[in-house]
Design a protein around this motif. Structure first.
Motif, PDB file in Angstrom:
ATOM      1  N   ALA A 133       0.864  -1.200   0.067  1.00 32.11           N
ATOM      2  CA  ALA A 133       0.102  -0.008   0.035  1.00 32.11           C
ATOM      3  C   ALA A 133       0.876   1.172  -0.042  1.00 32.11           C
ATOM      4  O   ALA A 133       1.978   1.259   0.686  1.00 32.11           O
ATOM      5  CB  ALA A 133      -0.954  -0.177   1.314  1.00 32.11           C
ATOM      6  N   GLN A 134       0.420   2.217  -0.591  1.00 31.23           N
ATOM      7  CA  GLN A 134       1.024   3.481  -0.737  1.00 31.23           C
ATOM      8  C   GLN A 134       0.702   4.332   0.853  1.00 31.23           C
ATOM      9  O   GLN A 134      -0.449   4.097   1.444  1.00 31.23           O
ATOM     10  CB  GLN A 134       0.705   4.269  -1.790  1.00 31.23           C
ATOM     11  N   ALA A 135       1.682   5.026   1.152  1.00 36.11           N
ATOM     12  CA  ALA A 135       1.565   5.861   2.502  1.00 36.11           C
ATOM     13  C   ALA A 135       0.180   6.561   2.372  1.00 36.11           C
ATOM     14  O   ALA A 135      -0.002   7.220   1.630  1.00 36.11           O
ATOM     15  CB  ALA A 135       2.627   6.669   2.808  1.00 36.11           C
ATOM     16  N   GLY A 136      -0.640   6.650   3.513  1.00 36.76           N
ATOM     17  CA  GLY A 136      -1.939   7.213   3.557  1.00 36.76           C
ATOM     18  C   GLY A 136      -3.053   6.596   3.301  1.00 36.76           C
ATOM     19  O   GLY A 136      -4.336   6.635   3.494  1.00 36.76           O
ATOM     20  N   ASN A 137      -2.724   5.380   2.578  1.00 36.67           N
ATOM     21  CA  ASN A 137      -3.883   4.238   1.898  1.00 36.67           C
ATOM     22  C   ASN A 137      -4.257   3.443   3.046  1.00 36.67           C
ATOM     23  O   ASN A 137      -3.622   3.591   4.476  1.00 36.67           O
ATOM     24  CB  ASN A 137      -3.502   3.514   0.682  1.00 36.67           C
ATOM     25  N   SER A 138      -5.118   2.428   3.031  1.00 36.60           N
ATOM     26  CA  SER A 138      -5.760   1.564   3.752  1.00 36.60           C
ATOM     27  C   SER A 138      -5.560   0.248   3.409  1.00 36.60           C
ATOM     28  O   SER A 138      -5.571  -0.370   2.487  1.00 36.60           O
ATOM     29  CB  SER A 138      -6.930   1.944   4.054  1.00 36.60           C
ATOM     30  N   LEU A 139      -5.437  -0.727   4.302  1.00 43.94           N
ATOM     31  CA  LEU A 139      -5.396  -2.146   4.146  1.00 43.94           C
ATOM     32  C   LEU A 139      -6.559  -2.725   5.532  1.00 43.94           C
ATOM     33  O   LEU A 139      -6.312  -2.255   6.405  1.00 43.94           O
ATOM     34  CB  LEU A 139      -3.956  -2.893   4.435  1.00 43.94           C
ATOM     35  N   ARG A 140      -6.892  -3.975   5.165  1.00 50.63           N
ATOM     36  CA  ARG A 140      -7.566  -4.511   6.273  1.00 50.63           C
ATOM     37  C   ARG A 140      -7.302  -6.197   6.414  1.00 50.63           C
ATOM     38  O   ARG A 140      -7.095  -6.790   5.483  1.00 50.63           O
ATOM     39  CB  ARG A 140      -8.988  -4.579   5.681  1.00 50.63           C
ATOM     40  N   LEU A 141      -6.839  -6.284   7.438  1.00 44.39           N
ATOM     41  CA  LEU A 141      -6.284  -7.791   7.846  1.00 44.39           C
ATOM     42  C   LEU A 141      -7.487  -8.528   8.332  1.00 44.39           C
ATOM     43  O   LEU A 141      -8.349  -8.315   9.421  1.00 44.39           O
ATOM     44  CB  LEU A 141      -5.065  -7.897   8.711  1.00 44.39           C
ATOM     45  N   THR A 142      -7.483  -9.850   7.995  1.00 42.98           N
ATOM     46  CA  THR A 142      -8.567 -10.912   8.560  1.00 42.98           C
ATOM     47  C   THR A 142      -7.582 -11.840   9.278  1.00 42.98           C
ATOM     48  O   THR A 142      -6.676 -12.579   8.678  1.00 42.98           O
ATOM     49  CB  THR A 142      -9.486 -11.225   7.568  1.00 42.98           C
ATOM     50  N   CYS A 143      -8.344 -12.423  10.413  1.00 40.69           N
ATOM     51  CA  CYS A 143      -7.783 -13.445  11.146  1.00 40.69           C
ATOM     52  C   CYS A 143      -9.013 -14.628  11.363  1.00 40.69           C
ATOM     53  O   CYS A 143      -9.981 -14.132  11.728  1.00 40.69           O
ATOM     54  CB  CYS A 143      -7.236 -13.147  12.486  1.00 40.69           C
ATOM     55  N   ALA A 144      -8.651 -15.783  10.633  1.00 50.21           N
ATOM     56  CA  ALA A 144      -9.702 -16.866  10.773  1.00 50.21           C
ATOM     57  C   ALA A 144      -9.434 -18.031  11.599  1.00 50.21           C
ATOM     58  O   ALA A 144      -8.026 -18.324  11.566  1.00 50.21           O
ATOM     59  CB  ALA A 144     -10.071 -17.029   9.547  1.00 50.21           C
TER      60      ALA A 144
END
Length: 127
Positions: A12-23
């Motif tokens: 991701a670029q700085a300032g952007n978002s990511l979403r992590l998931t744990c299952a």
């Protein structure tokens, strides 16, 4: 033990978002506190965020407070980490972890409290 599997990492670029998931496929961790830790290159694994079994209590590392949000869905046996306003210093391998019990205030941010770990997912933030 509870098998944990992370997903959602990437670039991701700085300032952007990511979403992590744990299952936890086929298992339940509804009675346990859960957390995210991360390990940056050349550094020790560090606490990022924790959540109580009901989701009613959370704790964040100071550097991610206000940018990251931890949540969980016990019906689906999943936990997420929404990461906004990403910075290059957030670059690390992110691991989810299940605690030995429900929330323990004194040790909730300690690696020793957690006895089940996922393999991790890489998050890389470019400037």
């Amino acid at each position: 033990q509870v098998q944990l599997v992370e997903s959602g990492g990437g670039l991701a670029q700085a300032g952007n978002s990511l979403r992590l998931t744990c299952a936890a496929p086929g298992r339940t961790f509804g009675d346990l506190a859960m957390a995210w830790f991360r390990r940056a290159p050349g550094k020790d694994r560090e606490f990022v965020a924790a959540i109580s079994r009901s989701g009613g209590r959370t704790l964040y590392q100071d550097s991610v407070e206000g940018r990251f949000t931890i949540s969980r869905d016990n019906a689906d046996n999943t936990m997420t980490l929404q990461m906004n306003s990403l910075k290059p210093e957030d670059t690390a391998v992110y691991h989810c972890a299940a605690g030995r019990s429900s929330w323990k205030e004194a040790v909730i941010n300690s690696r020793g409290f957690y006895n089940n770990w996922g393999q991790g997912t890489q998050v890389t933030v470019s400037s």
